[in-house]
Design an enzyme around this catalytic site. Structure first.
Site, PDB file in Angstrom:
ATOM      1  N   ARG A 149       0.857  -1.188   0.000  1.00 29.88           N
ATOM      2  CA  ARG A 149       0.000   0.000   0.000  1.00 29.88           C
ATOM      3  C   ARG A 149       0.891   1.235   0.000  1.00 29.88           C
ATOM      4  NH1 ARG A 149      -3.598  -2.595  -1.524  1.00 29.88           N
ATOM      5  NH2 ARG A 149      -5.656  -2.925  -0.638  1.00 29.88           N
ATOM      6  N   GLU A 199      -4.326   7.579  -4.942  1.00 31.54           N
ATOM      7  CA  GLU A 199      -4.604   6.879  -6.200  1.00 31.54           C
ATOM      8  C   GLU A 199      -5.947   7.353  -6.751  1.00 31.54           C
ATOM      9  OE1 GLU A 199      -4.288   2.656  -5.543  1.00 31.54           O
ATOM     10  OE2 GLU A 199      -2.266   2.836  -4.736  1.00 31.54           O
ATOM     11  N   HIS A 239      -1.779   0.402 -10.006  1.00 35.91           N
ATOM     12  CA  HIS A 239      -2.388  -0.556  -9.064  1.00 35.91           C
ATOM     13  C   HIS A 239      -3.008  -1.758  -9.801  1.00 35.91           C
ATOM     14  CE1 HIS A 239      -4.172  -0.876  -4.769  1.00 35.91           C
ATOM     15  NE2 HIS A 239      -4.057  -2.070  -5.312  1.00 35.91           N
TER      16      HIS A 239
END
Ligand SMILES: NC(=O)C1=CN([C@@H]2O[C@H](COP(=O)(O)OP(=O)(O)OC[C@H]3O[C@@H](n4cnc5c(N)ncnc54)[C@H](OP(=O)(O)O)[C@@H]3O)[C@@H](O)[C@H]2O)C=CC1
Ligand SMILES: O=CC(=O)O
Length: 327
Positions: free
Chosen positions: A237, A266, A285
């Site tokens: 993360r 993000e 991601h």
């Protein structure tokens, strides 16, 4: 009474149809934010939620008086207030295991692309700049035989370490995980203190979840303790890393290169230095983003929500103390 499920991420036609056989389904797969009126409206009726990536706050839960269960289409659950869900008797489920190998593939992809400068050199061709033999200034570094330092050695961390040890003859170090005697035997992994690992590893790879303890686990101090020329990879993360400190370390050469699938914010904001630095491989991601694995994750979430709303034990509950208290 037929229970209502709010699905806010894409499911396959078959998955949706199977839920619709037994539940009333509100399908809002394009929801970008939990503030959207259609989402709030459906939430106010919902007994179950199926989706991922939305920040679910206690205030939002106040608007969901019927909510019994949430099936997240993710293994990470840092976007849910778990203690608050438990206090309210709302069961949270996630999707461990089914995404482990795919996410490990992505982690290793970042290791390879960063060490061998694959994206930067492929761009050279795309831009028509491959006009002579590649010289030393564009050489990469080897991956095989190097030392891989794992920050976290759970499901995904172990799968990356396995690729490194068994496929690439790497030495495996780990920290921020309980002792793993089986992996020590299988892979020759050694458990060290963080600073010892940073001093020895050629490649450091983060796979810990985001928790109160791991937030900003990596900052200027940790980067400064890495070996000169070392590579940093984060598949866990973004908020586990102090991003400003990482950018500084990449700019001043303390950190040789970084491979990143996750970021503090993000999508990565336009203008972030990370989007244009040559020594950074940044992915949007995509750890688990293959057709097969995303389908398996969605199926796990469908199975979890069905079992939870039927009063049965889901396949992968997070706060299963709720189930123990019920029995
Ligand atoms: N980029 C992407 O697309 C993806 C990212 N992820 C991220 O990867 C994370 C890890 O997934 P997975 O390997 O399945 O998880 P696991 O729970 O199997 O592994 C987590 C590892 O982190 C260690 N750890 C260290 N500190 C903590 C802490 N404070 N709280 C919890 N664990 C800690 C655990 O230690 P111990 O071994 O002692 O339990 C364990 O080794 C997810 O939480 C998610 O954030 C996951 C999937 C895709
Ligand atoms: O980041 C992805 C997850 O499944 O967690």
């Amino acid at each position: 009474m037929t229970k209502r499920i709010l699905v806010f991420r894409e499911l396959s036609d078959e998955q949706l149809a199977s839920l619709r056989q037994d539940f009333s389904v509100d399908y809002l797969p394009d929801t970008q934010s939990a503030d959207e009126p259609a989402f709030i409206e459906a939430l106010s009726q919902a007994h179950g939620l199926v989706g991922s990536s939305l920040m679910i706050t206690p205030e939002l839960l106040d608007q969901a008086p019927n909510l019994e269960a949430i099936a997240s289409i993710s293994v990470g659950y840092d976007n849910y207030p778990v203690d608050e869900l438990t206090r309210r008797g709302i069961l949270l489920c996630n999707t461990p295991d089914v995404l482990t190998e795919t996410t490990a593939d992505t982690g290793f992809l970042l290791i390879m692309c960063t060490a061998r400068r694959a994206i930067e050199l492929a761009e050279l061709i795309k831009q028509g700049n491959w006009t002579s033999n590649i010289g030393r200034n564009l050489f990469g570094t080897d991956v095989h035989g190097k030392t891989l330092g794992m920050i976290g050695l759970g499901r995904i961390g172990a799968a990356i370490a396995r690729r490194g040890a068994l496929g690439f003859g790497m030495n495996i170090l780990y920290t921020k995980a309980s002792p793993k005697p089986e992996l020590e035997r299988e892979l020759g992994a050694r458990r060290l203190e963080m600073d010892e690992l940073l001093a020895e590893a050629d490649i450091v790879c983060v796979t810990v979840p985001l928790t109160a303890e791991t937030e900003k686990l990596f900052g200027a101090r940790e980067f400064s303790r890495m070996k000169p020329g070392a590579i940093f990879v984060n598949i866990g993360r973004g908020k586990v890393v102090d991003e400003a400190a990482m950018i500084q370390a990449l700019e001043d050469g303390t950190l040789h290169a970084a491979g990143l699938d996750v970021f503090e914010q993000e999508p990565l904001p336009a203008g972030s230095p990370l989007s244009s630095m040559k020594n950074v491989v940044a992915l949007p991601h995509i750890g688990s983003a293959t057709h097969e694995t995303r389908n398996a994750m969605a199926q796990r979430a469908v199975d979890n929500i069905r079992l939870a709303l039927d009063g049965k034990r889901p396949l992968s509950p997070v706060n299963d103390q709720i189930l123990l208290e019920r029995n």
